[in-house]
Design a protein around this motif. Structure first.
Motif, PDB file in Angstrom:
ATOM      1  N   MET A   1       0.850  -1.199   0.000  1.00 55.42           N
ATOM      2  CA  MET A   1       0.000   0.000   0.000  1.00 55.42           C
ATOM      3  C   MET A   1       0.883   1.246   0.000  1.00 55.42           C
ATOM      4  O   MET A   1       1.903   1.299   0.690  1.00 55.42           O
ATOM      5  CB  MET A   1      -0.906  -0.093   1.214  1.00 55.42           C
ATOM      6  N   GLY A   2       0.541   2.236  -0.813  1.00 53.01           N
ATOM      7  CA  GLY A   2       1.370   3.437  -0.906  1.00 53.01           C
ATOM      8  C   GLY A   2       0.595   4.697  -0.572  1.00 53.01           C
ATOM      9  O   GLY A   2      -0.626   4.773  -0.738  1.00 53.01           O
ATOM     10  N   VAL A   3       1.330   5.679  -0.094  1.00 58.25           N
ATOM     11  CA  VAL A   3       0.740   6.980   0.245  1.00 58.25           C
ATOM     12  C   VAL A   3       1.653   8.075  -0.272  1.00 58.25           C
ATOM     13  O   VAL A   3       2.871   8.020  -0.076  1.00 58.25           O
ATOM     14  CB  VAL A   3       0.593   7.091   1.783  1.00 58.25           C
ATOM     15  N   ARG A   4       1.090   9.039  -0.939  1.00 58.59           N
ATOM     16  CA  ARG A   4       1.864  10.169  -1.477  1.00 58.59           C
ATOM     17  C   ARG A   4       1.477  11.470  -0.793  1.00 58.59           C
ATOM     18  O   ARG A   4       0.292  11.710  -0.554  1.00 58.59           O
ATOM     19  CB  ARG A   4       1.559  10.340  -2.975  1.00 58.59           C
ATOM     20  N   PHE A   5       2.472  12.303  -0.554  1.00 57.52           N
ATOM     21  CA  PHE A   5       2.194  13.691  -0.156  1.00 57.52           C
ATOM     22  C   PHE A   5       1.954  14.465  -1.446  1.00 57.52           C
ATOM     23  O   PHE A   5       2.851  14.597  -2.268  1.00 57.52           O
ATOM     24  CB  PHE A   5       3.393  14.298   0.573  1.00 57.52           C
ATOM     25  N   LYS A   6       0.732  14.992  -1.616  1.00 57.22           N
ATOM     26  CA  LYS A   6       0.407  15.659  -2.881  1.00 57.22           C
ATOM     27  C   LYS A   6       0.566  17.172  -2.837  1.00 57.22           C
ATOM     28  O   LYS A   6       0.663  17.823  -3.871  1.00 57.22           O
ATOM     29  CB  LYS A   6      -1.038  15.331  -3.299  1.00 57.22           C
TER      30      LYS A   6
ATOM     31  N   TYR B   1      -3.016   7.625   7.338  1.00 53.15           N
ATOM     32  CA  TYR B   1      -2.457   6.444   6.673  1.00 53.15           C
ATOM     33  C   TYR B   1      -3.404   5.251   6.854  1.00 53.15           C
ATOM     34  O   TYR B   1      -3.707   4.528   5.902  1.00 53.15           O
ATOM     35  CB  TYR B   1      -1.079   6.137   7.262  1.00 53.15           C
ATOM     36  N   GLY B   2      -3.881   5.090   8.078  1.00 53.78           N
ATOM     37  CA  GLY B   2      -4.820   3.994   8.354  1.00 53.78           C
ATOM     38  C   GLY B   2      -6.120   4.159   7.579  1.00 53.78           C
ATOM     39  O   GLY B   2      -6.684   3.190   7.073  1.00 53.78           O
ATOM     40  N   LEU B   3      -6.591   5.391   7.456  1.00 53.33           N
ATOM     41  CA  LEU B   3      -7.828   5.646   6.715  1.00 53.33           C
ATOM     42  C   LEU B   3      -7.633   5.374   5.224  1.00 53.33           C
ATOM     43  O   LEU B   3      -8.544   4.892   4.541  1.00 53.33           O
ATOM     44  CB  LEU B   3      -8.290   7.090   6.944  1.00 53.33           C
ATOM     45  N   LEU B   4      -6.452   5.670   4.709  1.00 49.35           N
ATOM     46  CA  LEU B   4      -6.168   5.395   3.298  1.00 49.35           C
ATOM     47  C   LEU B   4      -6.067   3.886   3.062  1.00 49.35           C
ATOM     48  O   LEU B   4      -6.451   3.379   2.003  1.00 49.35           O
ATOM     49  CB  LEU B   4      -4.872   6.093   2.865  1.00 49.35           C
TER      50      LEU B   4
ATOM     51  N   LEU C   1      -2.764  13.941   1.610  1.00 47.51           N
ATOM     52  CA  LEU C   1      -2.207  12.594   1.444  1.00 47.51           C
ATOM     53  C   LEU C   1      -3.103  11.812   0.489  1.00 47.51           C
ATOM     54  O   LEU C   1      -4.329  11.834   0.634  1.00 47.51           O
ATOM     55  CB  LEU C   1      -2.166  11.870   2.787  1.00 47.51           C
ATOM     56  N   GLU C   2      -2.487  11.108  -0.434  1.00 47.77           N
ATOM     57  CA  GLU C   2      -3.259  10.395  -1.451  1.00 47.77           C
ATOM     58  C   GLU C   2      -2.830   8.937  -1.535  1.00 47.77           C
ATOM     59  O   GLU C   2      -1.627   8.636  -1.506  1.00 47.77           O
ATOM     60  CB  GLU C   2      -3.032  11.085  -2.801  1.00 47.77           C
ATOM     61  N   TYR C   3      -3.798   8.057  -1.668  1.00 47.98           N
ATOM     62  CA  TYR C   3      -3.522   6.627  -1.843  1.00 47.98           C
ATOM     63  C   TYR C   3      -2.851   6.407  -3.197  1.00 47.98           C
ATOM     64  O   TYR C   3      -3.234   7.006  -4.205  1.00 47.98           O
ATOM     65  CB  TYR C   3      -4.839   5.847  -1.789  1.00 47.98           C
ATOM     66  N   ASP C   4      -1.839   5.562  -3.221  1.00 42.74           N
ATOM     67  CA  ASP C   4      -1.167   5.215  -4.476  1.00 42.74           C
ATOM     68  C   ASP C   4      -0.873   3.711  -4.446  1.00 42.74           C
ATOM     69  O   ASP C   4      -0.157   3.250  -3.554  1.00 42.74           O
ATOM     70  CB  ASP C   4       0.144   6.016  -4.596  1.00 42.74           C
ATOM     71  N   PRO C   5      -1.441   2.965  -5.366  1.00 46.29           N
ATOM     72  CA  PRO C   5      -1.250   1.511  -5.310  1.00 46.29           C
ATOM     73  C   PRO C   5       0.173   1.080  -5.654  1.00 46.29           C
ATOM     74  O   PRO C   5       0.568  -0.050  -5.348  1.00 46.29           O
ATOM     75  CB  PRO C   5      -2.232   0.977  -6.362  1.00 46.29           C
ATOM     76  N   ASN C   6       0.955   1.976  -6.258  1.00 45.43           N
ATOM     77  CA  ASN C   6       2.242   1.545  -6.812  1.00 45.43           C
ATOM     78  C   ASN C   6       3.468   1.851  -5.957  1.00 45.43           C
ATOM     79  O   ASN C   6       4.419   1.076  -5.942  1.00 45.43           O
ATOM     80  CB  ASN C   6       2.441   2.179  -8.194  1.00 45.43           C
ATOM     81  N   ASP C   7       3.466   2.980  -5.296  1.00 51.02           N
ATOM     82  CA  ASP C   7       4.688   3.350  -4.560  1.00 51.02           C
ATOM     83  C   ASP C   7       4.301   4.219  -3.363  1.00 51.02           C
ATOM     84  O   ASP C   7       3.168   4.678  -3.268  1.00 51.02           O
ATOM     85  CB  ASP C   7       5.644   4.116  -5.479  1.00 51.02           C
TER      86      ASP C   7
ATOM     87  N   SER D   1       7.815   4.204   7.154  1.00 48.16           N
ATOM     88  CA  SER D   1       7.646   3.579   8.475  1.00 48.16           C
ATOM     89  C   SER D   1       7.222   4.604   9.517  1.00 48.16           C
ATOM     90  O   SER D   1       7.410   5.813   9.321  1.00 48.16           O
ATOM     91  CB  SER D   1       8.953   2.925   8.929  1.00 48.16           C
ATOM     92  N   PHE D   2       6.685   4.077  10.601  1.00 46.92           N
ATOM     93  CA  PHE D   2       6.290   4.906  11.745  1.00 46.92           C
ATOM     94  C   PHE D   2       6.798   4.283  13.037  1.00 46.92           C
ATOM     95  O   PHE D   2       6.961   3.060  13.121  1.00 46.92           O
ATOM     96  CB  PHE D   2       4.755   4.935  11.895  1.00 46.92           C
ATOM     97  N   SER D   3       6.981   5.128  14.052  1.00 47.25           N
ATOM     98  CA  SER D   3       7.123   4.627  15.422  1.00 47.25           C
ATOM     99  C   SER D   3       6.475   5.661  16.346  1.00 47.25           C
ATOM    100  O   SER D   3       6.965   6.780  16.473  1.00 47.25           O
ATOM    101  CB  SER D   3       8.593   4.440  15.792  1.00 47.25           C
TER     102      SER D   3
END
Ligand code: COA
Length: 306
Positions: A1-6, A119-122, A161-167, A172-174
């Motif tokens: 699963m990918g997330v982009r800052f748009k 991120y979880g919502l995406l 933030l946008e969902y991106d299926p490719n990259d 990571s998070f902590s």
């Protein structure tokens, strides 16, 4: 699963309050504040809603998205305009959004907690989320208390933030929280911010280093691979101590607290935007975003900029 800052946007009040101005009414000085905190001036004014609306609008424009494109608004704020309703629905209304909207309060880690929430919502089917950090801390400062008055300020920052299926930009998070330290930094109903500065300082360095190391490890990179550190802007000496322990030169850290003070959940997006405007984030490079705050809460993330 990918997330982009748009896209990114920031907003700060016009009114600049310098250390010299504070020194006129408080037993403090420009030298003391600059040397002990790194802060030289801050912006005061507005409200969580007004600043959040401006930053959110700018982020949406920067991302070239319309109100109908946003599926969720997550607002990080420690200083909502009212206890109820939350400030997010009011910001959503001003921006013409017709999506769900909620506040997240994790104090100065708020923006990172909001990013993690988004991120979880995406991950669960939303396509695009507006994340805003907006604070009106000056409203909850006793301007006769030099301990807090020299530190806290107002501002807002936002990203789409946008969902991106490719990259993905987010690797990571902590995150963490320790309520046993709750009394170290507080603001009671109808009261003002109060803090055990020394103990907050000590713990802040520890949790930033610890969460940064965990985020680095789960991203599969080392501190040497980071081009940039975008830390919460509380005190230059906390940033220096944490980067030193991580083996990162200060030149790689983004610092905007000299101009904006501590704006809590607005501080990381304000620093991010500054780095972006100054061409300090380059495609393919890694950055560490890291925050800590009342709670205590803390949160680090590793991003690879696209
Ligand atoms: N102006 C001038 N003098 C001040 C002052 C001020 N605003 N605040 C404290 N002092 C004085 C103290 O009275 C003390 O004087 P003394 O030596 O005569 O007793 C001296 O300066 C040192 O005070 P101290 O409290 O030891 O300063 P410090 O180096 O710990 O700095 C903070 C204080 C608050 C700046 C620092 O502890 C800090 O930044 N802590 C973390 C706070 C933080 O990040 N909070 C937000 C978390 S999100």
């Amino acid at each position: 699963m990918g997330v982009r800052f748009k896209g990114w946007g920031v907003a700060v009040p016009e009114r600049i309050v310098t250390n010299d101005e504070l020194s006129k009414t408080l037993d403090t000085s420009d030298d003391w504040i600059a040397e002990r905190t790194g802060i030289r001036e801050r912006r005061i004014g507005g409200s969580a809603k007004s600043l959040g609306v401006l930053a959110g609008k700018r982020a949406m424009d920067d991302a070239f998205v319309d109100p109908a494109d946003i599926d969720f608004l997550v607002l990080a704020t420690t200083t909502p305009d009212r206890i109820a309703p939350a400030t997010a629905p009011m910001i959503a209304h001003e921006l013409g959004l017709s999506c769900p909207a909620m506040d997240v309060n994790a104090a100065c880690s708020g923006f990172m907690y909001a990013i993690r929430t988004a991120y979880g919502l995406l991950e669960t089917g939303n396509k695009r989320i507006l994340v805003i950090g907006a604070e009106h801390l000056s409203r909850w400062v006793d301007w006769n208390d030099r301990n807090m008055a020299v530190l806290l300020a107002d501002g807002a920052g936002a990203t789409v933030l946008e969902y991106d299926p490719n990259d993905t930009d987010l690797l990571s998070f902590s995150l963490g929280a320790d309520g046993s330290a709750a009394d170290l930094l507080t603001c009671e109903h109808g009261g003002f911010f109060e803090m055990d500065g020394k103990e907050v300082f000590r713990r802040a360095v520890r949790v930033v280093v610890d969460s940064a190391e965990k985020a680095l490890e789960s991203a599969g990179i080392s501190a040497d691979d980071l081009s940039l550190v975008i830390p919460h802007q509380a005190n230059i000496r906390i940033i220096q101590a944490a980067t030193q322990r991580l083996g990162i030169e200060m030149e790689r850290a983004v610092v905007v607290l000299d101009r904006f003070g501590n704006t809590s959940s607005a501080s990381i997006p304000l620093a991010f935007d500054d780095a972006r405007q100054n061409g300090r984030i380059k495609p393919g490079e890694f950055a560490l975003l890291t925050g800590f705050g009342a709670g205590m809460t803390w949160a680090s993330a590793i991003i690879r900029w696209s």
